[in-house]
Design a protein around this motif. Structure first.
Motif, PDB file in Angstrom:
ATOM      1  N   ALA A  21       0.930  -1.261   0.184  1.00  0.00           N
ATOM      2  CA  ALA A  21       0.135   0.161  -0.010  1.00  0.00           C
ATOM      3  C   ALA A  21       0.804   1.234  -0.008  1.00  0.00           C
ATOM      4  CB  ALA A  21      -0.912   0.165   1.088  1.00  0.00           C
ATOM      5  N   VAL A  22       0.483   2.220  -0.571  1.00  0.00           N
ATOM      6  CA  VAL A  22       1.053   3.432  -0.618  1.00  0.00           C
ATOM      7  C   VAL A  22       0.233   4.508  -0.226  1.00  0.00           C
ATOM      8  CG1 VAL A  22       2.188   5.178  -2.162  1.00  0.00           C
ATOM      9  CG2 VAL A  22       2.487   2.821  -2.583  1.00  0.00           C
ATOM     10  N   ALA A  23       0.523   5.584   0.563  1.00  0.00           N
ATOM     11  CA  ALA A  23      -0.068   6.689   1.067  1.00  0.00           C
ATOM     12  C   ALA A  23       0.677   8.067   1.162  1.00  0.00           C
ATOM     13  CB  ALA A  23      -0.768   6.243   2.232  1.00  0.00           C
ATOM     14  N   GLY A  24      -0.051   8.917   0.960  1.00  0.00           N
ATOM     15  CA  GLY A  24       0.668  10.200   0.883  1.00  0.00           C
ATOM     16  C   GLY A  24       0.122  11.122   2.193  1.00  0.00           C
ATOM     17  N   SER A  25       1.019  12.150   2.672  1.00  0.00           N
ATOM     18  CA  SER A  25       0.542  12.802   3.733  1.00  0.00           C
ATOM     19  C   SER A  25       0.927  14.303   3.487  1.00  0.00           C
ATOM     20  CB  SER A  25       1.336  12.390   5.025  1.00  0.00           C
ATOM     21  OG  SER A  25       2.755  12.591   4.873  1.00  0.00           O
ATOM     22  N   ASP A  26       0.308  15.074   4.431  1.00  0.00           N
ATOM     23  CA  ASP A  26       0.269  16.595   4.385  1.00  0.00           C
ATOM     24  C   ASP A  26       1.777  16.950   4.566  1.00  0.00           C
ATOM     25  OD1 ASP A  26       0.494  19.313   5.204  1.00  0.00           O
ATOM     26  OD2 ASP A  26      -1.363  19.186   6.018  1.00  0.00           O
ATOM     27  N   PRO A  27       2.220  17.899   3.461  1.00  0.00           N
ATOM     28  CA  PRO A  27       3.804  18.050   3.613  1.00  0.00           C
ATOM     29  C   PRO A  27       4.244  18.881   4.745  1.00  0.00           C
ATOM     30  CG  PRO A  27       2.672  19.074   1.757  1.00  0.00           C
ATOM     31  CD  PRO A  27       1.692  18.159   2.321  1.00  0.00           C
ATOM     32  N   ILE A  28       3.237  19.741   5.429  1.00  0.00           N
ATOM     33  CA  ILE A  28       3.429  20.431   6.499  1.00  0.00           C
ATOM     34  C   ILE A  28       3.694  19.494   7.625  1.00  0.00           C
ATOM     35  CG2 ILE A  28       2.642  22.119   8.161  1.00  0.00           C
ATOM     36  CD1 ILE A  28       3.322  23.271   5.451  1.00  0.00           C
ATOM     37  N   LEU A  29       2.906  18.342   7.981  1.00  0.00           N
ATOM     38  CA  LEU A  29       2.898  17.520   8.984  1.00  0.00           C
ATOM     39  C   LEU A  29       4.178  16.476   8.720  1.00  0.00           C
ATOM     40  CD1 LEU A  29      -0.800  16.552   9.791  1.00  0.00           C
ATOM     41  CD2 LEU A  29       0.563  18.025  11.006  1.00  0.00           C
ATOM     42  N   MET A  30       4.356  16.162   7.527  1.00  0.00           N
ATOM     43  CA  MET A  30       5.507  15.427   7.110  1.00  0.00           C
ATOM     44  C   MET A  30       5.467  14.217   7.925  1.00  0.00           C
ATOM     45  SD  MET A  30       9.070  17.065   6.079  1.00  0.00           S
ATOM     46  CE  MET A  30      10.084  16.038   7.168  1.00  0.00           C
ATOM     47  N   LEU A  31       5.938  13.114   7.301  1.00  0.00           N
ATOM     48  CA  LEU A  31       6.422  11.759   7.796  1.00  0.00           C
ATOM     49  C   LEU A  31       5.038  10.957   8.314  1.00  0.00           C
ATOM     50  CD1 LEU A  31       9.692  12.798   9.284  1.00  0.00           C
ATOM     51  CD2 LEU A  31       9.561  11.946   7.059  1.00  0.00           C
ATOM     52  N   ILE A  35       1.511   5.893   8.467  1.00  0.00           N
ATOM     53  CA  ILE A  35       0.228   5.261   9.404  1.00  0.00           C
ATOM     54  C   ILE A  35      -0.812   4.978   8.513  1.00  0.00           C
ATOM     55  CG2 ILE A  35      -1.772   6.160  10.939  1.00  0.00           C
ATOM     56  CD1 ILE A  35       0.685   7.881  12.392  1.00  0.00           C
ATOM     57  N   PRO A  36      -1.445   5.743   7.634  1.00  0.00           N
ATOM     58  CA  PRO A  36      -2.425   5.427   6.698  1.00  0.00           C
ATOM     59  C   PRO A  36      -2.059   4.446   5.749  1.00  0.00           C
ATOM     60  CG  PRO A  36      -1.590   7.616   5.922  1.00  0.00           C
ATOM     61  CD  PRO A  36      -1.124   7.220   7.444  1.00  0.00           C
ATOM     62  N   ALA A  37      -0.641   4.379   5.370  1.00  0.00           N
ATOM     63  CA  ALA A  37      -0.113   3.127   4.467  1.00  0.00           C
ATOM     64  C   ALA A  37      -0.359   1.787   5.220  1.00  0.00           C
ATOM     65  CB  ALA A  37       1.106   3.468   4.054  1.00  0.00           C
ATOM     66  N   THR A  38       0.120   1.732   6.458  1.00  0.00           N
ATOM     67  CA  THR A  38      -0.208   0.742   7.128  1.00  0.00           C
ATOM     68  C   THR A  38      -1.593   0.069   7.398  1.00  0.00           C
ATOM     69  OG1 THR A  38       2.032   1.077   8.330  1.00  0.00           O
ATOM     70  CG2 THR A  38       0.504  -0.526   9.204  1.00  0.00           C
ATOM     71  N   GLN A  39      -2.223   1.065   7.559  1.00  0.00           N
ATOM     72  CA  GLN A  39      -3.796   0.843   7.749  1.00  0.00           C
ATOM     73  C   GLN A  39      -4.193   0.129   6.539  1.00  0.00           C
ATOM     74  OE1 GLN A  39      -4.943   4.840   9.124  1.00  0.00           O
ATOM     75  NE2 GLN A  39      -4.915   4.298  11.288  1.00  0.00           N
ATOM     76  N   ARG A  40      -3.941   0.936   5.506  1.00  0.00           N
ATOM     77  CA  ARG A  40      -4.653   0.380   4.193  1.00  0.00           C
ATOM     78  C   ARG A  40      -4.082  -1.127   3.671  1.00  0.00           C
ATOM     79  NH1 ARG A  40      -3.612   4.728  -0.035  1.00  0.00           N
ATOM     80  NH2 ARG A  40      -5.159   5.760   1.104  1.00  0.00           N
TER      81      ARG A  40
END
Length: 129
Positions: A21-31, A35-40
């Motif tokens: 699974a691949v997920a992106g995140s808010d670049p301000i929060l970063m890294l 979490i969503p990739a693991t959940q997916r």
């Protein structure tokens, strides 16, 4: 290696990659995309965190693994058994291989069945000429 080569050499597979699974995140929060990739990933594999015998989570910063483990309620005894990137290093282009080798070693040593490898996102850029 190619399957034919493995057969010729009498080698057997040590593991199988079954889901990703691949997920992106808010670049301000970063890294935080681990979490969503693991959940997916867990949803796709129909698994719960408690069923995972070993976790290798890339540790760009300690806060990444701590936030991930807290959010997923993961047993810390099953995370980065040999240490994370802070202890072992974060070799450019080789972190994924190091994580995978540690994951396989942990599963073999503990008799575990399921392992998950998670890494923070990255982006490749190229200039327009």
């Amino acid at each position: 290696m190619e399957e034919a080569t493995a057969v010729r050499l009498g080698l057997r597979a040590r593991a199988a990659v079954t889901h990703f699974a691949v997920a992106g995140s808010d670049p301000i929060l970063m890294l935080t995309a681990v979490i969503p990739a693991t959940q997916r990933l867990l949803a796709r594999a129909s698994l719960e965190p408690a069923q995972i015998d070993a976790w290798e989570v890339n540790e760009a910063f300690a806060s990444v693994v701590l936030a991930w483990a807290d959010d997923l309620a993961v047993d810390p005894e099953r995370v980065n058994r040999y240490g994370g990137a802070i202890a072992l290093g974060h070799p450019v282009g080789a972190s994924g291989g190091r994580l995978f080798a540690n994951l396989i070693a942990t599963l073999e040593e503990t008799g575990g069945r399921y392992g998950v490898q998670a890494m923070c996102e990255s982006v490749a850029w190229r200039t327009q000429r």
